[in-house]
Design an enzyme around this catalytic site. Structure first.
Site: not given
Ligand code: FES
Length: 143
Positions: A33, A35, A102
């Site tokens: 993602c 992140d 995640c």
């Molecule tokens: Fe990226 Fe959860 S969607 S860490």
């Protein structure tokens, strides 16, 4: 969809922030993602005295990091190494399947911070492997 524990740690995350002159810092990105998670550890006599994190991540990433920092504080480096995303998810009483990736972010950032600590101090710690993803740009900030 989320357990009360997850919601609690998401709404009131523990240990958000940074540690100045941290013993170890680890940053990882989630390839799924994009992140980002950064973990700071304060280690003294092989014991994790304090842990803090910052994330640009989803709610599940916040909750798992919050729980992961709670779990490692007071543990030895070796004990902390045994904390996996499964341990963290169990402590949170589960995550929806789509959010399991995640929780890996917290585990990897933790491992990466421990690796950084070991590298900085010239330590060989059994069971500790070089993280597969480290953001080298942030190496300069450390001791
Ligand atoms: Fe990226 Fe959860 S969607 S860490």
């Amino acid at each position: 969809m989320y357990t009360d524990k997850v919601m609690d740690h998401f709404m009131n995350p523990r240990n958000v922030g940074e540690i100045e002159n941290a013993s170890g810092v680890g940053q990882v990105g989630n390839p799924k993602c994009g992140d980002i998670m950064k973990v700071y550890l304060d280690i003294e006599n092989n014991v994790i005295k304090d842990a803090k994190f910052r994330t640009f991540g989803c709610g599940a990433a916040v909750a798992t990091s919050s729980m992961a920092t709670e779990l490692v504080i007071g543990k030895t480096v070796e004990e902390a190494l045994k904390i996996t995303n499964k341990t963290v998810m169990e402590a949170l009483e589960g995550l929806p399947p789509a959010k399991v990736h995640c929780s890996c972010l917290a585990e990897e950032a933790l491992q990466s911070a421990l690796w950084n600590y070991a590298q900085t101090n010239g330590l060989v710690i059994e069971g500790l492997e070089e993280p597969r993803e480290v953001d080298h740009h942030h190496g300069e900030e450390e001791e």
